[in-house]
Design a protein around this motif. Sequence first.
Motif, PDB file in Angstrom:
ATOM      1  N   UNK A 600       0.810  -1.219   0.000  1.00  6.56           N
ATOM      2  CA  UNK A 600       0.000   0.000   0.000  1.00  6.56           C
ATOM      3  C   UNK A 600       0.846   1.274   0.000  1.00  6.56           C
ATOM      4  N   UNK A 601       2.164   1.126   0.066  1.00  7.77           N
ATOM      5  CA  UNK A 601       3.020   2.303   0.080  1.00  7.77           C
ATOM      6  C   UNK A 601       3.146   2.891  -1.332  1.00  7.77           C
ATOM      7  N   UNK A 602       3.464   4.164  -1.393  1.00  8.76           N
ATOM      8  CA  UNK A 602       3.598   4.840  -2.682  1.00  8.76           C
ATOM      9  C   UNK A 602       4.796   4.307  -3.470  1.00  8.76           C
ATOM     10  N   UNK A 603       4.700   4.400  -4.803  1.00  7.44           N
ATOM     11  CA  UNK A 603       5.837   4.112  -5.670  1.00  7.44           C
ATOM     12  C   UNK A 603       6.682   5.369  -5.814  1.00  7.44           C
ATOM     13  N   UNK A 604       7.987   5.212  -5.859  1.00  9.29           N
ATOM     14  CA  UNK A 604       8.911   6.332  -6.040  1.00  9.29           C
ATOM     15  C   UNK A 604       9.557   6.221  -7.417  1.00  9.29           C
ATOM     16  N   UNK A 605       9.641   7.349  -8.146  1.00 13.46           N
ATOM     17  CA  UNK A 605      10.180   7.365  -9.501  1.00 13.46           C
ATOM     18  C   UNK A 605      11.175   8.509  -9.662  1.00 13.46           C
ATOM     19  N   UNK A 606      12.107   8.333 -10.593  1.00 15.53           N
ATOM     20  CA  UNK A 606      13.042   9.399 -10.928  1.00 15.53           C
ATOM     21  C   UNK A 606      13.531   9.191 -12.350  1.00 15.53           C
ATOM     22  N   UNK A 607      13.457  10.257 -13.170  1.00 18.11           N
ATOM     23  CA  UNK A 607      14.013  10.226 -14.520  1.00 18.11           C
ATOM     24  C   UNK A 607      15.085  11.298 -14.600  1.00 18.11           C
ATOM     25  N   UNK A 608      16.153  11.038 -15.359  1.00 23.85           N
ATOM     26  CA  UNK A 608      17.271  11.979 -15.379  1.00 23.85           C
ATOM     27  C   UNK A 608      18.100  11.786 -16.636  1.00 23.85           C
TER      28      UNK A 608
END
Length: 670
Positions: A600-608
Amino acid sequence: MIPKRGKKVGSTLPKRDVNVIFNRRAAMLSIVGGGVMGAIMFRLGQLQASDLFSREYTNAADENRFDTRIIAPPRGIIYDRFGTILAQTSKDYQVSVIQDDAEDLEGVVARVGAILGRDAEWVRRALIKVRGESKYEQAPLAQGLTWEEFNAVNVRLPELRGIVADSADVRAYPFDVVFAHPVGYVQKPTQRDVDTALASGPEGQSRAVYLRNPHVRLGKAGVEASMEQTLHGEAGWRKVVVNAFGREMGEDPDERKDPTRGSGVVLTLDGDLQRTAMQSFGDQAGACVVMDIYTGDLLVMASAPTFDPNLFVNGIGSAAFALLNNDEKKPLFNKAIAGAYPPGSTFKTMVGIAAKQAGVEDDWHVNCPGYFPFGGRNFHCWKRGGHGAVNLHRAMRESCDVYFYQAALRAGPERIAAVAHEFGFGMAHDVSLPHVEDGLVPDPDWWFANRHERWTAGLTVNYGIGQGALLVTPLQLCCMVARVANNGKAVRPRLVLEAPGSTNPGQPPTMEGISPEHLAAIRQGMFGVCNEGGGTAMRAGNMIQCVRRPDGVIVDAAGADPTWPKIQIAGKTGTSQARVITAAERARGVIRDADLPWRLRDNALFVSFGPWDNPRYACAVVIEHGGHINPEFDASPIAARVLRQTFLRDPARRAAARLAALDAGAGREA
């Protein structure tokens, strides 16, 4: 009284007449017998003459005396871009049993099990499997043995009647878990494979016989599956002498065809960078993709957690498979290409371009009090106190939700969807792998056709921050940021660098309708994310710690000349919700992901992308249910570690290995 004479017994014919009758019958039998023998001899002669040309009967007789045994071919080698072997054929130590030679089958199998440290259940299953095989041929008991296990059986062979210890060629993956998802694995053909072959037509019977060979393996995942025809090779055969029971008694050395090794395949992956990415995840679940923004070469395709493909080569046990298959973090699932997630704030790059196309001015500001009242409800910003007055640059840098709610309304869902498609969302990129997800970019037409409802403005507001029905993959995220970084070139990702029939993709075309000025504005905002005060990924920007020498080579900043320019990156953070936050929860204050179940925890994303002054590499990272304490910080450190190593190795500056030279070397070693 005169007694009566007894009745005379026997023929009343004269002796001469009896002999005549006998001679006639004998002559008749002789004529008939001679005719039969003549017919037989004639037929034999006819068959001999016929066989002299057709060899039909000679071949039929040989089939009763000889048998053809299949020799499975060595599979082609899979290499990384610099020639490191990722999958190869190596020796596999095995133990088999010939039932006809074993005086006590149950006893000898139990003794082998004891030597190998196997339990009674293993012995029971081994006996069931062995009894289904021919009594006169080797039936495998254990495969994939260590040298110590193999030697322990080998030294006891004199007391193990019917047991055979030998080695065979088998697929091996020297880096175990590191390349499991892109490379894939091979397995023994299943009954479904055999049934499919039988149903395929006249040639299916011979194909089914081939698939039943215990040494044959088929690609079942990754490149091993998608390039099966290239990698498999051509089977050989040998002719053996068999007795009436089909037991091999010898081999005809003149009747043999050696197998042909499958062709090799060179992947675009950089082995060292792949290992760095896999190690960076620790015990977290997610994916990392790194791509050359001009060639499309995928340098990293990491999915975590992972598995050991060597377990599948000789057949994985049911308990071990269940452990992998039932793991909630899905180690068998290639998240880089098949994981579909709401992109969260990383999608603000697309909304910003769409808003600029719709005429949003450079100096357009909105006020963010921490929420946006619309349609009778409040759409909240991640920052409870709000950001105050923000323009596009600051909204990108600090990831202001309120700005992009309103930017989405100005752009409209159709325009946002069109821009997203231009940047590679909503399509399954052909990277020579099976099961590539195409994701979902909804628009009003799709919504009505699939949800049977009219699109609402509230859906557009959610579109602005990458939530709702929108789904993207890590591969698509990396493709998107690559096209932003290369100033609008429609580069396509690829995983196979060289293989028979492969071609160079050439220069990517320029994307239509995408203004360089709009792309520059987005890149500037992404630069602020990592390098300006208030940026949501300054931590990642500070982790690069590299500089560029005067000759252009990137080196570690430690000990370098302080006047050399430092390497910087640009990026965009994102958090996508895995559940709906209720008004009551929001009123209570900050919701701690650590207090929630993992799923149920949020997904974390990063684009660079980077280096900033001369971009060459793009990176996308997704951490499944990584949660956050300070919003959107969790994925960026992984990307920073991987990009730092990418800059230092700079694979685009190094010549890739050539398949012809690699396969020639493999042929000499074989």
